[in-house]
Design a protein around this motif. Structure first.
Motif, PDB file in Angstrom:
ATOM      1  N   THR A  24       0.851  -1.209  -0.067  1.00  0.00           N
ATOM      2  CA  THR A  24       0.050  -0.037  -0.009  1.00  0.00           C
ATOM      3  C   THR A  24       0.980   1.251   0.131  1.00  0.00           C
ATOM      4  O   THR A  24       0.576   2.060  -0.905  1.00  0.00           O
ATOM      5  N   TYR A  25       1.876   1.391   0.995  1.00  0.00           N
ATOM      6  CA  TYR A  25       2.703   2.309   0.953  1.00  0.00           C
ATOM      7  C   TYR A  25       3.502   2.467  -0.529  1.00  0.00           C
ATOM      8  O   TYR A  25       3.589   3.673  -0.703  1.00  0.00           O
ATOM      9  N   SER A  26       3.988   1.507  -1.072  1.00  0.00           N
ATOM     10  CA  SER A  26       4.717   1.656  -2.165  1.00  0.00           C
ATOM     11  C   SER A  26       3.790   2.274  -3.253  1.00  0.00           C
ATOM     12  O   SER A  26       4.353   3.088  -4.077  1.00  0.00           O
ATOM     13  N   THR A  27       2.659   1.857  -3.488  1.00  0.00           N
ATOM     14  CA  THR A  27       1.814   2.132  -4.463  1.00  0.00           C
ATOM     15  C   THR A  27       1.354   3.813  -4.343  1.00  0.00           C
ATOM     16  O   THR A  27       1.413   4.391  -5.306  1.00  0.00           O
ATOM     17  N   TYR A  28       1.119   4.293  -3.271  1.00  0.00           N
ATOM     18  CA  TYR A  28       0.646   5.418  -3.138  1.00  0.00           C
ATOM     19  C   TYR A  28       1.954   6.529  -2.817  1.00  0.00           C
ATOM     20  O   TYR A  28       1.910   7.802  -2.842  1.00  0.00           O
ATOM     21  N   LEU A  29       3.269   5.819  -2.726  1.00  0.00           N
ATOM     22  CA  LEU A  29       4.562   6.726  -2.711  1.00  0.00           C
ATOM     23  C   LEU A  29       4.610   7.057  -4.199  1.00  0.00           C
ATOM     24  O   LEU A  29       5.303   8.259  -4.547  1.00  0.00           O
ATOM     25  N   GLU A  30       4.243   6.465  -5.190  1.00  0.00           N
ATOM     26  CA  GLU A  30       3.973   6.849  -6.570  1.00  0.00           C
ATOM     27  C   GLU A  30       3.013   7.690  -6.959  1.00  0.00           C
ATOM     28  O   GLU A  30       2.775   8.151  -8.069  1.00  0.00           O
ATOM     29  N   VAL A  31       1.994   7.900  -6.006  1.00  0.00           N
ATOM     30  CA  VAL A  31       0.893   8.983  -6.407  1.00  0.00           C
ATOM     31  C   VAL A  31       1.035  10.378  -6.031  1.00  0.00           C
ATOM     32  O   VAL A  31       1.015  10.660  -4.906  1.00  0.00           O
ATOM     33  N   PRO A  32       1.253  11.152  -6.764  1.00  0.00           N
ATOM     34  CA  PRO A  32       1.336  12.784  -6.415  1.00  0.00           C
ATOM     35  C   PRO A  32       0.457  13.248  -5.752  1.00  0.00           C
ATOM     36  O   PRO A  32      -0.806  12.913  -6.320  1.00  0.00           O
ATOM     37  N   ALA A  33       0.517  13.907  -4.565  1.00  0.00           N
ATOM     38  CA  ALA A  33      -0.800  14.750  -3.983  1.00  0.00           C
ATOM     39  C   ALA A  33      -1.076  16.057  -4.829  1.00  0.00           C
ATOM     40  O   ALA A  33       0.122  16.578  -5.425  1.00  0.00           O
ATOM     41  N   SER A  34      -2.206  16.113  -4.980  1.00  0.00           N
ATOM     42  CA  SER A  34      -2.597  17.494  -5.786  1.00  0.00           C
ATOM     43  C   SER A  34      -1.999  18.771  -5.378  1.00  0.00           C
ATOM     44  O   SER A  34      -1.587  19.851  -6.082  1.00  0.00           O
ATOM     45  N   SER A  35      -1.582  18.861  -3.857  1.00  0.00           N
ATOM     46  CA  SER A  35      -1.198  20.157  -3.465  1.00  0.00           C
ATOM     47  C   SER A  35       0.417  20.231  -3.862  1.00  0.00           C
ATOM     48  O   SER A  35       1.078  21.546  -3.985  1.00  0.00           O
ATOM     49  N   GLY A  36       1.122  19.312  -4.223  1.00  0.00           N
ATOM     50  CA  GLY A  36       2.473  19.323  -4.716  1.00  0.00           C
ATOM     51  C   GLY A  36       3.298  19.535  -3.490  1.00  0.00           C
ATOM     52  O   GLY A  36       4.566  19.678  -3.746  1.00  0.00           O
ATOM     53  N   MET A  37       2.875  19.591  -2.255  1.00  0.00           N
ATOM     54  CA  MET A  37       3.899  19.615  -0.935  1.00  0.00           C
ATOM     55  C   MET A  37       4.589  18.422  -0.686  1.00  0.00           C
ATOM     56  O   MET A  37       4.020  17.374  -0.859  1.00  0.00           O
ATOM     57  N   THR A  38       5.660  18.689   0.080  1.00  0.00           N
ATOM     58  CA  THR A  38       6.341  17.494   0.407  1.00  0.00           C
ATOM     59  C   THR A  38       5.857  17.159   1.747  1.00  0.00           C
ATOM     60  O   THR A  38       5.017  18.043   2.337  1.00  0.00           O
ATOM     61  N   GLY A  39       6.148  15.992   2.342  1.00  0.00           N
ATOM     62  CA  GLY A  39       5.927  15.596   3.606  1.00  0.00           C
ATOM     63  C   GLY A  39       6.063  16.536   4.590  1.00  0.00           C
ATOM     64  O   GLY A  39       5.243  16.848   5.550  1.00  0.00           O
ATOM     65  N   ALA A  40       7.356  17.028   4.523  1.00  0.00           N
ATOM     66  CA  ALA A  40       7.694  18.055   5.617  1.00  0.00           C
ATOM     67  C   ALA A  40       7.222  19.226   5.459  1.00  0.00           C
ATOM     68  O   ALA A  40       6.796  19.846   6.458  1.00  0.00           O
ATOM     69  N   ALA A  89       3.445   9.959   1.446  1.00  0.00           N
ATOM     70  CA  ALA A  89       4.299  11.188   2.193  1.00  0.00           C
ATOM     71  C   ALA A  89       3.649  12.134   3.022  1.00  0.00           C
ATOM     72  O   ALA A  89       3.860  12.161   4.296  1.00  0.00           O
ATOM     73  N   ILE A  90       2.638  12.582   2.584  1.00  0.00           N
ATOM     74  CA  ILE A  90       1.947  13.415   3.067  1.00  0.00           C
ATOM     75  C   ILE A  90       1.001  12.986   4.233  1.00  0.00           C
ATOM     76  O   ILE A  90       0.658  13.448   5.287  1.00  0.00           O
ATOM     77  N   SER A  91       0.456  11.911   3.980  1.00  0.00           N
ATOM     78  CA  SER A  91      -0.383  11.165   4.724  1.00  0.00           C
ATOM     79  C   SER A  91       0.427  10.799   6.264  1.00  0.00           C
ATOM     80  O   SER A  91       0.018  11.053   7.338  1.00  0.00           O
ATOM     81  N   VAL A  92       1.655  10.297   5.924  1.00  0.00           N
ATOM     82  CA  VAL A  92       2.528   9.796   7.252  1.00  0.00           C
ATOM     83  C   VAL A  92       2.976  10.930   7.716  1.00  0.00           C
ATOM     84  O   VAL A  92       2.839  11.032   9.234  1.00  0.00           O
ATOM     85  N   GLY A  93       3.180  12.063   7.055  1.00  0.00           N
ATOM     86  CA  GLY A  93       3.783  13.286   7.784  1.00  0.00           C
ATOM     87  C   GLY A  93       2.776  13.916   8.624  1.00  0.00           C
ATOM     88  O   GLY A  93       3.011  14.185   9.848  1.00  0.00           O
ATOM     89  N   THR A  94       1.401  13.997   8.033  1.00  0.00           N
ATOM     90  CA  THR A  94       0.299  14.558   9.031  1.00  0.00           C
ATOM     91  C   THR A  94      -0.008  13.739  10.303  1.00  0.00           C
ATOM     92  O   THR A  94      -0.526  14.213  11.277  1.00  0.00           O
ATOM     93  N   HIS A  95       0.227  12.240   9.870  1.00  0.00           N
ATOM     94  CA  HIS A  95      -0.147  11.447  11.087  1.00  0.00           C
ATOM     95  C   HIS A  95       0.775  11.623  12.072  1.00  0.00           C
ATOM     96  O   HIS A  95       0.226  11.625  13.394  1.00  0.00           O
ATOM     97  N   GLU A  96       2.009  11.879  11.866  1.00  0.00           N
ATOM     98  CA  GLU A  96       3.018  12.198  13.094  1.00  0.00           C
ATOM     99  C   GLU A  96       2.554  13.499  13.588  1.00  0.00           C
ATOM    100  O   GLU A  96       2.652  13.466  14.939  1.00  0.00           O
ATOM    101  N   VAL A  97       2.095  14.339  12.950  1.00  0.00           N
ATOM    102  CA  VAL A  97       1.445  15.582  13.361  1.00  0.00           C
ATOM    103  C   VAL A  97       0.316  15.672  14.171  1.00  0.00           C
ATOM    104  O   VAL A  97       0.228  16.098  15.263  1.00  0.00           O
ATOM    105  N   GLY A  98      -0.435  14.477  13.855  1.00  0.00           N
ATOM    106  CA  GLY A  98      -1.556  14.047  14.791  1.00  0.00           C
ATOM    107  C   GLY A  98      -1.360  13.834  16.139  1.00  0.00           C
ATOM    108  O   GLY A  98      -1.910  13.988  17.151  1.00  0.00           O
ATOM    109  N   HIS A  99      -0.106  13.172  16.438  1.00  0.00           N
ATOM    110  CA  HIS A  99       0.767  12.920  17.753  1.00  0.00           C
ATOM    111  C   HIS A  99       0.654  14.198  18.505  1.00  0.00           C
ATOM    112  O   HIS A  99       0.639  14.397  19.491  1.00  0.00           O
TER     113      HIS A  99
END
Length: 226
Positions: A24-40, A89-99
């Motif tokens: 799942t992670y590998s699949t969506y690591l190749e799908v660009p987010a519409s915002s164009g932002m990095t996870g950071a 990348a964005i999903s994982v980044g914001t998940h950690e911000v959730g903490h």
């Protein structure tokens, strides 16, 4: 039959979950987010939107080594998520911000998990040796002590579940409200977050199965003594 079910739980379930997560992670690591932002950048934006200007975002070595450090107030992201502009990348980044947001609002289960860390670490490191000593000495009391130590580690795993699911829920809300993803990308982000959450569910099932095995062993020894 019982042992077959036990080994399926402790071996097959974690393996299958890891395979599913990586796929799942590998699949969506190749799908660009519409915002164009990095996870950071996504993590920084959500932190700022919630007034957490003092929380830093740093790159850390390792694969999926992402975490929030409550002591140093730092969100640490692995390189692929720190620099990546994908849904993953964005999903994982914001998940950690959730903490980090949980930390800010003094979320009860997070506080409980933090308080359990010393006891859980001691229990997980010592329980096996105490139980092994009980088996060698044929001492039910030693096994019982080991069970209590193991139970502390299992409790930590159980408390971790609502912490992780809540962080993912916060992440989804923040991603949409902050414009990091479009509404039609929410389902993809949810798949990434759910796959990661399943690893904690699998770990908890394994821990509970191990605990139950030793509880049954203790009961059997007690019955033999009688």
């Amino acid at each position: 039959m019982g042992y077959i079910v036990y080994f399926i739980i402790i071996m097959a379930v974690p393996l299958l979950v890891q395979i599913y997560l990586k796929k799942t992670y590998s699949t969506y690591l190749e799908v660009p987010a519409s915002s164009g932002m990095t996870g950071a950048e996504a993590a920084r934006k959500v932190l700022d939107d919630n007034g957490l200007y003092h929380v830093a975002v740093e790159e850390v070595r390792g694969h999926l080594s992402d975490h929030y450090d409550p002591r140093d107030k730092v969100v640490r992201l692995s390189s692929s998520n720190f620099h990546g502009t994908s849904i993953a990348a964005i999903s994982v980044g914001t998940h950690e911000v959730g903490h980090a947001i949980q930390d800010q609002v003094d979320y009860g289960p997070l506080r409980l998990r933090h308080s359990l860390v010393p006891v859980a670490n001691f229990g997980s490191s010592m329980s096996f040796f105490v139980i092994l000593a009980g088996m060698l000495l044929q001492s039910a009391n030693f096994i019982l002590l080991g069970i209590f130590l193991m139970a502390a580690a299992v409790l930590f795993q159980v408390v971790t579940l609502p912490v992780e699911f809540n962080a993912s829920s916060r992440a989804l809300t923040q991603m949409v409200s902050s414009g990091l993803i479009r509404n039609d990308e929410e389902g993809e982000a949810r798949k990434v977050l759910n796959a990661a959450a399943l690893t904690y569910v699998a770990a908890t099932l394994v821990a509970i199965a191990e605990l139950l095995r030793f509880v049954l062993m203790f009961i059997g020894m007690r019955n033999d003594e009688e």
